[in-house]
Motif scaffolding. Structure first.
Motif, PDB file in Angstrom:
ATOM      1  N   THR A   1      30.102  36.469  36.822  1.00 14.26           N
ATOM      2  CA  THR A   1      29.398  36.751  38.074  1.00 14.26           C
ATOM      3  C   THR A   1      27.975  36.226  38.000  1.00 14.26           C
ATOM      4  OG1 THR A   1      28.713  38.507  39.614  1.00 14.26           O
ATOM      5  CG2 THR A   1      28.659  39.042  37.262  1.00 14.26           C
TER       6      THR A   1
ATOM      7  N   HIS B   1      29.758  41.150  45.776  1.00  8.52           N
ATOM      8  CA  HIS B   1      30.907  40.913  44.904  1.00  8.52           C
ATOM      9  C   HIS B   1      32.134  40.481  45.703  1.00  8.52           C
ATOM     10  CE1 HIS B   1      29.509  42.100  40.873  1.00  8.52           C
ATOM     11  NE2 HIS B   1      28.655  42.876  41.534  1.00  8.52           N
TER      12      HIS B   1
ATOM     13  N   GLU C   1      31.586  36.855  46.550  1.00 13.98           N
ATOM     14  CA  GLU C   1      31.731  36.014  45.359  1.00 13.98           C
ATOM     15  C   GLU C   1      33.192  35.877  44.965  1.00 13.98           C
ATOM     16  OE1 GLU C   1      29.029  35.673  41.516  1.00 13.98           O
ATOM     17  OE2 GLU C   1      30.426  37.373  41.299  1.00 13.98           O
TER      18      GLU C   1
ATOM     19  N   SER D   1      35.740  32.485  45.021  1.00 19.64           N
ATOM     20  CA  SER D   1      36.381  31.940  43.816  1.00 19.64           C
ATOM     21  C   SER D   1      37.796  31.453  44.084  1.00 19.64           C
ATOM     22  CB  SER D   1      36.415  32.999  42.714  1.00 19.64           C
ATOM     23  OG  SER D   1      37.411  33.982  42.980  1.00 19.64           O
TER      24      SER D   1
END
Length: 406
Positions: A78, A380, A383, A387
């Motif tokens: 992260t 989060h 993110e 991905s």
């Protein structure tokens, strides 16, 4: 049906020699028992299968993965936050330093995109639509529900109030301010607004300017905490392509557990018991003996030298205690508990101390936690969505071996 195995059967399943099998027993890795009819030992089939699964998994690094799931090695990469050398860092910025001046909104945009775009200054046109009766009608269906329960009920429904889907990172960040403001409204039972979030909280609780500053600092300090249980739940849901409200609902659900967001409630019970007792030390000892081995409000596995979030908030409280007898008594209990158990206060104890000292509503600590952590959850979720990877770990099976249906 006898589910015990002979030595030769157990060794064959484990793929080892008899001498190695016996060494497993002597090292405590495998139990054995008397057969009852001879001097030969028998081995529980379930224990043999579990050991075989662990041996096979260890060849692929499975044991390391198991250890990592329990405060162990990192399991996800992260850019968002890091706990290192006793400090909590948001994209490299010390959270305690940030808490001296920043708002939760500023911490959020730092977590979301390093402050490159201030999503909160863009306005939230959808906020008026949500406030236009819909939220009030939803909340009226559960008038007595506690704040987290209300939030868990409302959040999934918000997906249908958004003008655009929130399945991509950019859409998630764009919707973030509106979702955080609605979350604040639900937790506080107040209309959604665009004032700074700590100001909205302070007004709802009748907090003065000094308390509002503490609320602001606490929100910043709690905005993210690396891969905690609720954040992992958020990332798992976001990894499936679910909407941001669905991911946030998962985070709220995880936070509602006694072992996570319920920490401040447990610390509150400890403080109340000690304050009401003529012998606070005895009350503290009895409380922790009853809930052992957990130390609610004390210590943190990731901060061996003390939780910097608690240190910051308690340091801000100390000067205020000179003219506030109840706060002074609460801080004395905190110090007694820390000394008695040789453990340092954590953020849960600081939240509970503020809640009791200032007469904030019961559950205020968990409400602050939820509102603050939503900023990190959104970071989060975005993110993880960016991905393109779905979180799908494997389980180690330790049950019965294959058998024909009875």
């Amino acid at each position: 049906m006898n589910e015990d195995l002979s030595a030769s059967e157990a060794a064959r399943i484990l793929g080892v020699s008899l001498s190695t099998l016996y060494s497993y027993v002597s090292r405590g890795l495998l139990p054995s028992m008397d057969s009852g009819t001879s001097r030969r030992k028998r081995y529980p089939q379930e224990a043999v299968l579990r050991l075989a699964a662990r041996k096979d998994d260890a060849k692929r690094g499975g044991q390391a993965a198991v250890a990592a799931m329990h405060w162990g090695l990192p399991v996800l990469e992260t850019h968002i936050s890091q706990i290192a050398n006793g400090r909590l860092l948001y994209r490299g910025v010390d959270a305690a330093a940030l808490a001296q001046h920043a708002t939760l909104e500023a911490a959020a945009v730092l977590l979301w995109n390093e402050g490159q775009a201030d999503y909160f200054s863009a306005g939230t046109p959808a906020l008026a639509d949500v406030a236009d009766g819909w939220l009030a009608r939803v909340l009226a269906m559960a008038p007595a529900a506690p704040p987290l329960a209300r939030a868990m009920a409302v959040m999934p429904l918000l997906e249908h109030q958004l003008a655009t889907p929130t399945h991509t990172p950019q859409a998630m960040l764009a919707a973030g301010p509106m979702l955080m403001r609605v979350l604040a409204a639900v937790l506080l039972r107040s209309p959604p607004g665009v004032l700074p979030l700590h100001v909205q909280v302070a007004r709802a609780w009748g907090a003065d300017a000094a308390q509002a500053e503490l609320i602001r600092a606490a929100l910043v300090l709690l905005a993210d905490h690396e891969l905690n249980a609720s954040t992992f739940a958020v990332r798992c849901v976001a990894s499936t392509g679910a909407s941001l409200p669905a991911a946030l609902a998962a985070g709220l659900g995880a936070l509602s557990g006694a072992g996570h967001g319920g920490g401040s409630a447990a610390a509150r019970r400890m403080l109340l018991g000690a304050l009401d007792s003529p012998r606070p030390g005895d009350a503290i000892a009895a409380f922790y003996q009853a809930i052992a081995p957990e130390l609610a409000g004390l210590d943190h596995p990731l901060y061996p030298h003390g939780d910097p979030r608690a240190a910051y908030l308690l340091a801000r409280l100390a000067p205020m205690a000179q003219h506030a007898p109840r706060l002074a008594a609460i801080l004395a209990v905190c110090a007694t508990a820390s000394e008695l158990l040789d453990a340092r206060p954590n953020a849960d104890l600081a939240l509970a101390a503020m809640e009791l000292a200032f007469g904030w509503p019961e559950g205020a600590g968990s409400s602050l936690f939820a509102l603050a952590r939503a900023a990190g959850w959104i970071a989060h979720a975005a993110e993880q969505a960016g991905s393109g990877a779905m979180i799908r770990p494997r389980a180690r099976y330790v049950g019965r071996a294959y058998r024909e249906e009875a």
